[in-house]
Design a protein around this motif. Structure first.
Motif, PDB file in Angstrom:
ATOM      1  N   PRO A 508       0.755  -1.316  -0.257  1.00  0.00           N
ATOM      2  CA  PRO A 508      -0.210   0.016   0.057  1.00  0.00           C
ATOM      3  C   PRO A 508       0.904   1.414   0.002  1.00  0.00           C
ATOM      4  N   LYS A 509       2.151   1.332   0.655  1.00  0.00           N
ATOM      5  CA  LYS A 509       2.789   2.474   0.843  1.00  0.00           C
ATOM      6  C   LYS A 509       3.454   2.764  -0.607  1.00  0.00           C
ATOM      7  N   GLN A 510       3.766   1.613  -1.239  1.00  0.00           N
ATOM      8  CA  GLN A 510       4.461   1.906  -2.801  1.00  0.00           C
ATOM      9  C   GLN A 510       3.493   2.320  -3.806  1.00  0.00           C
ATOM     10  N   LEU A 511       2.194   1.687  -3.504  1.00  0.00           N
ATOM     11  CA  LEU A 511       1.305   2.082  -4.388  1.00  0.00           C
ATOM     12  C   LEU A 511       0.992   3.594  -4.329  1.00  0.00           C
ATOM     13  N   GLU A 512       1.035   4.122  -3.027  1.00  0.00           N
ATOM     14  CA  GLU A 512       0.605   5.545  -2.935  1.00  0.00           C
ATOM     15  C   GLU A 512       1.764   6.297  -3.368  1.00  0.00           C
ATOM     16  N   ASP A 519      -6.611  -1.126  -8.573  1.00  0.00           N
ATOM     17  CA  ASP A 519      -7.021  -1.849  -9.826  1.00  0.00           C
ATOM     18  C   ASP A 519      -6.009  -1.552 -10.892  1.00  0.00           C
ATOM     19  N   LYS A 520      -4.918  -0.934 -10.908  1.00  0.00           N
ATOM     20  CA  LYS A 520      -4.030  -0.721 -12.109  1.00  0.00           C
ATOM     21  C   LYS A 520      -2.690  -1.486 -11.513  1.00  0.00           C
ATOM     22  N   PHE A 521      -2.727  -1.932 -10.440  1.00  0.00           N
ATOM     23  CA  PHE A 521      -1.385  -3.033  -9.913  1.00  0.00           C
ATOM     24  C   PHE A 521      -1.647  -3.658  -9.088  1.00  0.00           C
ATOM     25  N   GLN A 522      -1.226  -4.799  -9.252  1.00  0.00           N
ATOM     26  CA  GLN A 522      -1.726  -6.216  -8.301  1.00  0.00           C
ATOM     27  C   GLN A 522      -0.152  -6.975  -8.122  1.00  0.00           C
ATOM     28  N   ILE A 523       0.155  -7.526  -7.019  1.00  0.00           N
ATOM     29  CA  ILE A 523       1.023  -8.599  -6.872  1.00  0.00           C
ATOM     30  C   ILE A 523       0.276  -9.767  -6.276  1.00  0.00           C
ATOM     31  N   THR A 547      12.614  -3.570  -3.586  1.00  0.00           N
ATOM     32  CA  THR A 547      12.107  -4.607  -4.511  1.00  0.00           C
ATOM     33  C   THR A 547      10.628  -4.247  -5.072  1.00  0.00           C
ATOM     34  N   ILE A 548       9.707  -3.995  -4.126  1.00  0.00           N
ATOM     35  CA  ILE A 548       8.237  -3.752  -4.481  1.00  0.00           C
ATOM     36  C   ILE A 548       8.187  -2.543  -5.256  1.00  0.00           C
ATOM     37  N   GLY A 549       9.084  -1.439  -4.681  1.00  0.00           N
ATOM     38  CA  GLY A 549       9.057  -0.238  -5.284  1.00  0.00           C
ATOM     39  C   GLY A 549       9.726  -0.363  -6.943  1.00  0.00           C
ATOM     40  N   LYS A 550      10.475  -1.313  -7.176  1.00  0.00           N
ATOM     41  CA  LYS A 550      10.941  -1.470  -8.318  1.00  0.00           C
ATOM     42  C   LYS A 550       9.687  -1.979  -9.369  1.00  0.00           C
ATOM     43  N   ALA A 552       6.518  -1.476  -8.794  1.00  0.00           N
ATOM     44  CA  ALA A 552       5.885  -0.448  -8.957  1.00  0.00           C
ATOM     45  C   ALA A 552       6.190   0.710  -9.875  1.00  0.00           C
ATOM     46  N   ARG A 553       7.485   0.871  -9.935  1.00  0.00           N
ATOM     47  CA  ARG A 553       8.199   1.737 -11.070  1.00  0.00           C
ATOM     48  C   ARG A 553       7.754   1.193 -12.545  1.00  0.00           C
TER      49      ARG A 553
END
Length: 780
Positions: A508-512, A519-523, A547-550, A552-553
């Motif tokens: 949730p933090k990286q999504l924000e 709806d746009k990004f899911q792991i 890694t989760i931030g990577k 998301a990018r």
């Protein structure tokens, strides 16, 4: 009287903010299309054109109703086209003209006018008016600086009353309405009278302006005089030794002192310093030093504190919101709140959060402050070498200032903040002193109520402050300092904990942060688990978050550049995002190795597995140790070697093996320094395996120190080591019997998957680690 001649048809040029009198010669800039065509028509005919002013200057396309009916017939003397398309025209006013009607013409205005020709007037009254007008105009020129004095001599030579009135009116800064009134006044006497009235008004206005200017000048001179007298007075006071320039700032500081909530000792000190400040000259540098010191004393929150929020349920909810797990640390905070409710006043505890990087030590301190409702201050001690960083500099030094503790208290604005001393294990010492020793007074509950900063000099009460320190390891912290803190170990997270942290906090933090939504990004959950196992190997979750931030990018780039509506990360497409797997997980050796044993090690980054390899070579008994081992591990290897020599017969090993063979003990990853008292039994097991050629079970890991008699001594970091064994896919670990007390530290999920055997002697280790007894099937 005027004579009218009717019936002339001429092109019309409307003027904006300008009026042309007969006998005037001036330049006009013409840019409007209709006006340009009117000029062109005038040049075709006889160079004559009617100039009339429009009512509103802003109108771009005026209608006949927007133009005054009285204008001037003028002759176009010269026409010049400028580079920007504008035409500059030189015109000469000839006579007044009244517009009778507008002729039909779509290209420009064409009007029928009645030309008004002025008759000569020979009247003594007119002559008197002319002289009065000239006299008033001369007075106007004297007062005004907008018209040059040479204008008077040019005007004085005009003997025609009508022309005189027109020329003077053209030189006055009048409104268009007033100028138009003069133009429309056909009677010469009346025109001169109006001009005389206007000149009289203008003269009075200029006279008033002159008086105002003189008054302002006198006021400025008075101010300068007062300034000069004040400076003289200051000089006299200085000579007499009386109070001077600093009175204002001293009074301001005294007002702050009256509002200060502080002990009497502090107020007396401030008053004493203010008295010194009063006597010091403004130019003295010492005055600035004293003022800065007084400002620090006034800025400190001596008796100002925030009220603790003692609601245990609310505090527990906040701690759970911010962090998953960390039960012992949360429990300690809730205990503190409970005791606060019972006794109302309790000295602030001094907690030391110890654990690998990325497990949430610093952020836990911030959450504790939020749960207590206190201010939060963080000071990093990494690399601090100067004692003055803690205790402050003495005021005799240039640029002296308080230490970081007092600075933090000032920034917090209260005397009871949550004060986080980050990286306390990374302080060093040099010729400037030992900051760790300076911290003893800060972190001693019995002493810190009278903490003395070298700059402040007055003891400050730190007993209400809740100090929290963080460290990756304890062995670099001096024992006296460690003794004053309550240590809370925060070990690494299990896979299950990491998965929960990723789902509830990190994703949730990286999504924000990356502007994404669910709806746009899911792991997928299995993809998160694969990231934990194969792309990050750590005790904490810092690399997991990166890694989760990577991911998301990369998802954000796909959404923008490929115009995709949704990106889903699964175990199949994970390598496309992160590349090939970086770490092996759950892959033990395919066969039971000979001469190799798996040890469990503790590092500042958490637990890890350590393979120790032994080779037996023909030689003369030389023992070689490689792998960048520290002194402790070298001694462990010597102890294991001596133990095996003493037990060679019972282990079915040639008693003279050390005379016929060289032994090489190697710990892979030689670039990484390795040290610590927990590899003794692992080295002994690998040695016995190599000498007896009996394989070691590939599923067994072990930790413990060995004595010359074969006893297994306890170790530290059992939780971290068990987590490492669990991560590596081991199913059985051998642990010193004296470590049974640490069993509850191991998470339940790990205990289910790991068989833990408590051992007290090396014989037990060999029986469990080797696939068979050394005397079975021994090759002689």
């Amino acid at each position: 009287m005027a004579v009218k001649e009717e019936g002339r048809v001429l092109p019309l040029l409307p003027l904006r903010g300008l009026l042309v009198y007969p006998s005037m010669v001036l330049h006009l800039d013409v840019g409007r299309e209709r006006s340009v065509k009117a000029l062109e028509q005038a040049m075709v005919d006889d160079d004559l054109i009617v100039l009339a002013t429009q009512h509103e200057i802003q109108l771009e396309e005026p209608t006949p109703e927007d133009i005054y009916r009285m204008g001037t017939i003028a002759r176009v003397r010269q026409m010049l086209k400028l580079p920007n398309g504008t035409i500059r025209v030189l015109v000469e006013g000839l006579s007044r003209a009244k517009i009778l009607e507008y002729e039909e013409n779509e290209s420009f205005y064409q009007v029928r006018v009645s030309e008004i020709i002025q008759e000569d007037v020979d009247d003594i009254n007119v002559e008197a008016l002319m002289r009065s007008v000239l006299d008033y105009f001369e007075q106007y020129l004297r007062l005004s600086k907008k018209v040059s004095p040479e204008t008077l001599s040019a005007v004085a030579d005009i003997d025609e009353p009508g022309r005189l009135a027109d020329v003077i009116a053209s030189h006055l800064p009048l409104k268009i309405e007033d100028k138009q009134t003069i133009l429309e006044t056909l009677d010469v006497r009346e025109r001169l009278e109006k001009l005389l009235s206007i000149l009289n008004d203008e003269r009075e206005v200029l006279e008033l302006e002159r008086k105002i200017s003189q008054r302002v000048k006198k006021q400025m001179e008075k101010t300068q005089k007062e300034y000069y007298l004040r400076e003289q007075m200051k000089a006299i006071q200085r000579e007499l030794g009386e109070k001077e320039g600093r009175m204002g700032e001293v009074e301001e500081l005294r007002e702050q002192l009256e509002q200060l909530e502080a002990p009497d000792e502090v107020k007396e000190k401030v008053e004493k310093e203010l008295q010194r400040l009063e006597k010091i000259p403004t130019t003295s540098a010492e005055g600035g030093v004293i003022r800065t010191y007084v400002e620090w004393l006034l800025a400190l929150p001596w008796q100002k504190e925030t009220e603790d929020d003692l609601d245990l349920k609310k505090a527990e909810k906040i701690l759970d919101e911010d962090h998953y797990g960390l039960e012992k640390a949360k429990e300690r905070v809730l205990e503190y709140l409970a005791v606060q409710q019972m006794v109302k006043k309790l000295k602030g505890p001094i907690l030391c959060l110890v654990g690998p990087p990325g497990v949430g030590k610093t952020s836990l301190g911030r959450s504790i402050a939020r749960a207590l409702g206190r201010k939060f201050v963080r000071v990093s001690l990494g690399g601090v070498r100067d004692e003055a960083e803690i205790r402050g500099h003495r005021r005799t030094y240039v640029g002296a200032m308080p230490g970081r503790i007092i600075q933090g208290i000032k920034n917090a604005g209260t005397s009871n903040p949550v004060f986080l001393l980050d990286e306390i294990d990374k302080m060093t010492m040099d010729f400037r002193g030992d900051p760790a020793s300076a911290l003893l007074e800060v972190l001693d509950p019995e002493q810190n109520q009278n903490f003395s900063d070298h700059y402040i000099e007055i003891p400050y009460d730190l007993s209400k402050v809740m100090f929290i320190t963080t460290a990756n390891t304890l062995h670099t912290i001096p024992q006296p300092l460690l003794d004053r803190m309550e240590t809370l170990y925060i070990a690494g997270y299990t896979e299950i904990e990491k998965e929960q942290i990723a789902k509830e906090y990190l994703i949730p933090k990286q999504l924000e942060e990356h502007g994404l939504s669910k709806d746009k990004f899911q792991i997928h959950s299995d993809a998160v688990l694969k990231v934990i196992r194969h792309y990050t190997r750590e005790a904490g979750v810092r690399n997991l978050e990166r890694t989760i931030g990577k991911l998301a990018r990369k998802a954000a780039r796909q959404l923008v550049s490929q115009d995709r509506k949704r990106v889903v990360v699964t175990t199949k497409n994970l390598p496309k995002f992160l590349g090939p797997e970086k770490f092996r997980y759950g892959k033990v050796e395919e066969t039971d190795p000979v001469g190799a044993a798996t040890g469990l090690a503790w590092t500042a980054g958490g637990g890890d597995t350590l393979t120790i390899e032994v080779s037996v070579l023909p030689g003369k008994g030389k023992l070689t140790l490689t792998g960048k081992l520290g002194d402790v591990m070298k001694e462990s290897a010597q102890a294991a070697f001596s133990y095996i020599r003493s037990r060679a017969g019972k282990l079915n090993i040639d008693p003279e093996f050390n005379e016929k063979n060289d032994i090489h003990i190697h710990v892979p990853e030689g670039a990484i320094p390795k040290d610590g008292p927990s590899a003794g039994i692992t080295m002994a097991t690998a040695l016995v395996s190599a000498l007896t050629e009996v394989p070691v079970s590939r599923y067994v890991g072990m930790t413990g120190e060995i004595t010359l008699r074969g006893r297994v001594l306890p170790i530290g970091g059992l939780k971290e080591k068990s987590l490492a064994a669990h991560r590596a896919g081991l199913t059985h670990i051998l642990v010193p019997k004296d470590n049974k007390k640490d069993l509850e530290d191991i998470p339940e999920s790990v205990r289910k998957d790991l068989k833990i055997t408590w051992v007290s002697h090396m014989d037990e280790v060999l029986k469990l680690a080797l696939v068979r007894d050394p005397d079975e099937g021994h090759k002689s």
